[in-house]
Write a protein that holds these residues in place. Sequence first.
Motif, short mmCIF file in Angstrom:
data_model
loop_
_atom_site.label_atom_id
_atom_site.label_comp_id
_atom_site.label_asym_id
_atom_site.label_seq_id
_atom_site.Cartn_x
_atom_site.Cartn_y
_atom_site.Cartn_z
N LEU A 195 0.81 -1.23 0.00
CA LEU A 195 0.00 0.00 0.00
C LEU A 195 0.84 1.27 0.00
O LEU A 195 0.39 2.32 0.47
N GLN A 196 2.06 1.22 -0.50
CA GLN A 196 2.89 2.40 -0.69
C GLN A 196 3.20 3.14 0.61
O GLN A 196 3.40 4.36 0.61
N ALA A 197 3.21 2.43 1.70
CA ALA A 197 3.52 3.06 3.00
C ALA A 197 4.99 2.83 3.34
O ALA A 197 5.65 1.95 2.78
N ASP A 198 5.48 3.63 4.28
CA ASP A 198 6.86 3.49 4.73
C ASP A 198 6.96 2.81 6.08
O ASP A 198 8.02 2.29 6.44
N ALA A 199 5.88 2.81 6.83
CA ALA A 199 5.86 2.14 8.13
C ALA A 199 4.42 1.88 8.52
O ALA A 199 3.48 2.47 7.96
N ALA A 200 4.25 0.97 9.47
CA ALA A 200 2.91 0.65 9.95
C ALA A 200 2.97 0.28 11.41
O ALA A 200 3.99 -0.20 11.91
N GLY A 201 1.86 0.50 12.09
CA GLY A 201 1.72 0.08 13.47
C GLY A 201 0.31 -0.42 13.70
O GLY A 201 -0.61 -0.08 12.95
N LEU A 202 0.15 -1.23 14.73
CA LEU A 202 -1.17 -1.82 14.98
C LEU A 202 -1.50 -1.77 16.47
O LEU A 202 -0.66 -2.10 17.30
#
Length: 241
Positions: free
Chosen positions: A39-46
Amino acid sequence: MSREQRLAEVFIELADTLVDNYDVIDLLHTLCERSVELLQADAAGLILADQRSELHVMASTSEEAKLLELFVLQADEGPCLDCYSTGEQVVNIDLDEVEARWPRFHAATAAVGFRSTHAIPLRLRGQVLGVLNLFCSDRVTLSDSDVALGQALCDIATVGLLQERTVRRGEVLAEQLQSALNTRILIEQAKGVLSERSRISVDDAFGLMRAHARRNHLQLGVVAAGLIDGTITAATLTAGP
């Protein structure tokens, strides 16, 4: 490999958690990593809610993302909280609107170099378990198909959390989430131990722990406990296969 083939691989990977004794923490990290990739993101958190509906950071792809998630919970401000309370996606919000609605969150994201964020709920039939947050270094606008894909990834992970075996015989989801939270605390401690002993970053430490767990068919909590009590040494993990 085509995008369609890669999507099929990712959905199979996430669906593979629908088996006995799967690792909740690993599932959540896989969701974060694949969402960043697709999804073209650089980082993610949950973040996930415990039995008291209190939110906790459960997975992230970087320390920056984890710290931002912690900031959101401490400041009680950010798009992910709106996403959790409504069960609706909060995506493609103009930066001026972000600054007006969540000024402290806007300042915190800008400080670490992120210029756009998106929040997608983990939900099923009106029940919201948590939120996946995507952080982008550029002003990234998700297309309708991107948003649908992100929601589909979250949905299949939610099914993994809610599968029948976790709720039969009167068992409740909250017990599973509390267990995952306890494991997460143990993992954070072990990351610090391995980082200090091997003089590597905490992100690299977690990568070594996860690789060792997968290579030896162990749950992350078992590896973390072994590092803390000394039954698994730092040298074992840094040596690789």
